[in-house]
Design an enzyme around this catalytic site. Structure first.
Site, PDB file in Angstrom:
ATOM      1  N   CYS A   1      43.073  18.733  23.065  1.00  0.00           N
ATOM      2  CA  CYS A   1      43.121  18.319  21.648  1.00  0.00           C
ATOM      3  C   CYS A   1      43.501  16.855  21.463  1.00  0.00           C
ATOM      4  CB  CYS A   1      44.115  19.185  20.895  1.00  0.00           C
ATOM      5  SG  CYS A   1      43.767  20.924  21.097  1.00  0.00           S
TER       6      CYS A   1
ATOM      7  N   HIS B   1      44.488  16.092  14.042  1.00  0.00           N
ATOM      8  CA  HIS B   1      43.616  16.977  14.817  1.00  0.00           C
ATOM      9  C   HIS B   1      43.515  18.292  14.053  1.00  0.00           C
ATOM     10  CE1 HIS B   1      42.193  19.849  17.627  1.00  0.00           C
ATOM     11  NE2 HIS B   1      43.381  20.381  17.837  1.00  0.00           N
TER      12      HIS B   1
ATOM     13  N   ASN C   1      38.066  24.440  14.798  1.00  0.00           N
ATOM     14  CA  ASN C   1      38.794  23.499  15.649  1.00  0.00           C
ATOM     15  C   ASN C   1      37.826  23.022  16.741  1.00  0.00           C
ATOM     16  OD1 ASN C   1      40.337  22.425  17.772  1.00  0.00           O
ATOM     17  ND2 ASN C   1      42.073  23.793  17.397  1.00  0.00           N
TER      18      ASN C   1
HETATM   19  O1  UT7 Z   1      44.087  22.999  18.864  1.00  0.00           O
HETATM   20  C1  UT7 Z   1      44.845  23.453  19.923  1.00  0.00           C
HETATM   21  C2  UT7 Z   1      46.151  23.914  19.503  1.00  0.00           C
HETATM   22  N1  UT7 Z   1      46.054  25.237  18.938  1.00  0.00           N
HETATM   23  C3  UT7 Z   1      46.744  25.533  17.875  1.00  0.00           C
HETATM   24  O2  UT7 Z   1      47.397  24.694  17.336  1.00  0.00           O
HETATM   25  C4  UT7 Z   1      46.723  26.969  17.393  1.00  0.00           C
HETATM   26  C5  UT7 Z   1      48.105  27.380  16.996  1.00  0.00           C
HETATM   27  N2  UT7 Z   1      48.210  28.787  16.616  1.00  0.00           N
HETATM   28  C6  UT7 Z   1      47.549  29.329  15.583  1.00  0.00           C
HETATM   29  O3  UT7 Z   1      46.779  28.680  14.928  1.00  0.00           O
HETATM   30  C7  UT7 Z   1      47.844  30.756  15.230  1.00  0.00           C
HETATM   31  O4  UT7 Z   1      48.897  31.236  16.053  1.00  0.00           O
HETATM   32  C8  UT7 Z   1      46.641  31.722  15.348  1.00  0.00           C
HETATM   33  C9  UT7 Z   1      45.656  31.436  14.241  1.00  0.00           C
HETATM   34  C10 UT7 Z   1      45.971  31.562  16.702  1.00  0.00           C
HETATM   35  C11 UT7 Z   1      47.082  33.172  15.209  1.00  0.00           C
HETATM   36  O5  UT7 Z   1      47.737  33.351  13.994  1.00  0.00           O
HETATM   37  P1  UT7 Z   1      49.157  34.069  13.961  1.00  0.00           P
HETATM   38  O6  UT7 Z   1      49.524  34.136  12.555  1.00  0.00           O
HETATM   39  O7  UT7 Z   1      50.079  33.336  14.889  1.00  0.00           O
HETATM   40  O8  UT7 Z   1      48.816  35.506  14.511  1.00  0.00           O
HETATM   41  P2  UT7 Z   1      49.389  36.274  15.801  1.00  0.00           P
HETATM   42  O9  UT7 Z   1      48.758  35.750  17.034  1.00  0.00           O
HETATM   43  O10 UT7 Z   1      50.867  36.328  15.724  1.00  0.00           O
HETATM   44  O11 UT7 Z   1      48.834  37.733  15.537  1.00  0.00           O
HETATM   45  C12 UT7 Z   1      49.246  38.500  14.387  1.00  0.00           C
HETATM   46  C13 UT7 Z   1      48.417  39.758  14.343  1.00  0.00           C
HETATM   47  C14 UT7 Z   1      48.382  40.506  15.665  1.00  0.00           C
HETATM   48  O12 UT7 Z   1      48.323  41.886  15.387  1.00  0.00           O
HETATM   49  P3  UT7 Z   1      49.646  42.795  15.432  1.00  0.00           P
HETATM   50  O13 UT7 Z   1      50.168  42.681  16.843  1.00  0.00           O
HETATM   51  O14 UT7 Z   1      50.589  42.215  14.425  1.00  0.00           O
HETATM   52  O15 UT7 Z   1      49.129  44.143  15.078  1.00  0.00           O
HETATM   53  C15 UT7 Z   1      47.072  40.081  16.278  1.00  0.00           C
HETATM   54  O16 UT7 Z   1      46.548  41.051  17.155  1.00  0.00           O
HETATM   55  O17 UT7 Z   1      47.060  39.430  14.040  1.00  0.00           O
HETATM   56  C16 UT7 Z   1      46.204  39.974  15.045  1.00  0.00           C
HETATM   57  N3  UT7 Z   1      45.063  39.082  15.220  1.00  0.00           N
HETATM   58  C17 UT7 Z   1      43.954  39.174  14.481  1.00  0.00           C
HETATM   59  N4  UT7 Z   1      43.589  40.039  13.529  1.00  0.00           N
HETATM   60  C18 UT7 Z   1      42.372  39.880  12.982  1.00  0.00           C
HETATM   61  C19 UT7 Z   1      44.951  38.029  16.057  1.00  0.00           C
HETATM   62  N5  UT7 Z   1      43.757  37.457  15.883  1.00  0.00           N
HETATM   63  C20 UT7 Z   1      43.123  38.147  14.918  1.00  0.00           C
HETATM   64  C21 UT7 Z   1      41.866  38.017  14.309  1.00  0.00           C
HETATM   65  N6  UT7 Z   1      41.536  38.902  13.333  1.00  0.00           N
HETATM   66  N7  UT7 Z   1      40.989  37.043  14.625  1.00  0.00           N
END
Ligand code: UT7
Length: 356
Positions: free
Chosen positions: A116, A283, A313
């Site tokens: 990134c 970014h 992204n």
């Molecule tokens: O550019 C490089 C650097 N990258 C970043 O800066 C990304 C940083 N992180 C993020 O943007 C976020 O952490 C994400 C968008 C990747 C994920 O969002 P989050 O709010 O942190 O979700 P999470 O990973 O904590 O997951 C929450 C829930 C989980 O389900 P349970 O365990 O609560 O039942 C995941 O399995 O959401 C679920 N989940 C999804 N549900 C529907 C994860 N991905 C998805 C999805 N659709 N695509």
């Protein structure tokens, strides 16, 4: 000593638009979840086997070169930032050189693997080359094709919904105008968390040959029994080791800490303040990250440019694409202070201040 200015800028994204709705055909996700957690509505994907990071980069570069008022043959150095190169090796720099039809061998080509923050690292390198007088026309690009390497099953949904394909390019030249150009760049890294956002295999750590692997690196699985010591095994594929993985929440927390920190560091060194920034181009990691950083910096809406809603992204390409869009929209004008910042895999992060 002269400074370094952006003399031309361009971007190119593939034609194919992939909406959140389309992703729901392949994995268990919803438009609501993606929009709420990331701000993304759609992204672009390449035409398989036709478009690559090098071809996208060539399109973006052609625009930047034309806008700089030079020809491809004036380019004396290429810097290519990507985490999704056409080949394992050689790097994309030489492929872009070939795509553009630059045949002079005096032109050097360098590949940057800083994910990134690749564009900011590349800008910093180019700035030193220009200021030292070594080169006069540096082509710096960030280009990614994520769509060819994501896990589109539900297992990979936290990563695959975020990323998109695209390329952005700038031509960098010396300037003698006092105060114009790159004011400073700040680069950081912390390898402690290298695997928090990574694509582990294939890689040399798991071996190219069927032989015993030294136990120097422990990634939490047994190289010899689990992976067999060959290049790509069924076990690697089954375990998803050939796809990028991310501890999203961890990365998120680090990002909202490091973005403001590195911007303040750059401003402090330049004797400037947040209120001096005319346009901030973060970014495009996640719209929620950009908005939190904006709030922490107390930047008004008209001084930040976000386009992750349309492109997802695009990693190393996201800053030059957003910068180009902002410039095309007339939001970046001569004399403006532009701040760029990025954080991502590595972890690596950085910022740059540019007087346009
Ligand atoms: O550019 C490089 C650097 N990258 C970043 O800066 C990304 C940083 N992180 C993020 O943007 C976020 O952490 C994400 C968008 C990747 C994920 O969002 P989050 O709010 O942190 O979700 P999470 O990973 O904590 O997951 C929450 C829930 C989980 O389900 P349970 O365990 O609560 O039942 C995941 O399995 O959401 C679920 N989940 C999804 N549900 C529907 C994860 N991905 C998805 C999805 N659709 N695509």
């Amino acid at each position: 000593m002269s400074g370094t200015r952006i003399a031309g800028i361009g971007f190119h994204v593939p034609e194919r638009v992939v909406t959140n709705e389309e992703l729901t055909r392949w994995m268990d996700t919803t438009d609501e979840w993606i929009v709420e957690r990331t701000g993304i509505h759609e992204r672009r994907y390449v035409k398989k086997f036709e478009e690559t990071p090098a071809t996208l980069a060539a399109q973006a570069a052609a625009i930047a070169i034309e806008r700089a008022g030079i020809t491809k043959d004036d380019i004396d150095f290429i810097i290519f930032a990507t985490l999704s190169p056409d080949y394992f090796f050689p790097g994309c720099g030489v492929l872009l050189q070939r795509e553009l039809g630059i045949t002079k061998t005096e032109c050097g080509a360098l590949d940057i693997r800083n994910q990134c923050s690749g564009f900011i690292y590349g800008l910093s390198v180019a700035d030193q080359f220009i200021k030292s007088g070594m080169y006069k026309n540096i082509l710096l690009v960030g280009a990614e094709v994520h769509s060819m390497g994501l896990d589109f099953s539900t297992r990979g949904r936290n990563v695959s919904v975020i990323f998109g394909d695209g390329a952005g390019a700038v031509v960098l030249q010396p300037t003698d105008k006092p105060g114009q150009g790159v004011l400073n760049t700040k680069l950081h890294s912390n390898g402690t968390y290298a695997e928090k956002l990574a694509l582990i295999s294939p890689g040399s750590h798991s071996g190219y040959h069927n032989r015993h692997i030294p136990e120097a690196v422990d990634y939490g699985y047994d190289h010899n029994t689990d992976l067999g010591g060959t290049f790509v095994t069924q076990k690697m594929l089954d375990d998803g080791l050939c796809f990028p993985t991310m501890d999203g929440q961890f990365v998120f927390k680090m990002a909202i800490q490091k973005f403001p920190e590195v911007i303040q560091e750059a401003l402090h060194q330049a004797g400037l303040q947040v209120s001096d920034i005319n346009m901030f181009i973060p970014h495009q990691a996640n719209l929620r990250i950009s908005q939190m950083v904006q709030r922490l910096l107390r930047l008004p809406d008209e001084r930040i440019w976000n386009n992750i809603q349309k492109y997802g992204n695009t990693t190393a390409a996201s800053i030059p694409i957003a910068l180009c869009e902002a410039w095309e929209a007339g939001k970046v004008k001569e004399g403006d202070l532009v701040a760029l910042a990025a954080f991502g895999s590595g972890f690596t992060w950085g910022a740059a201040l540019i007087r346009w």
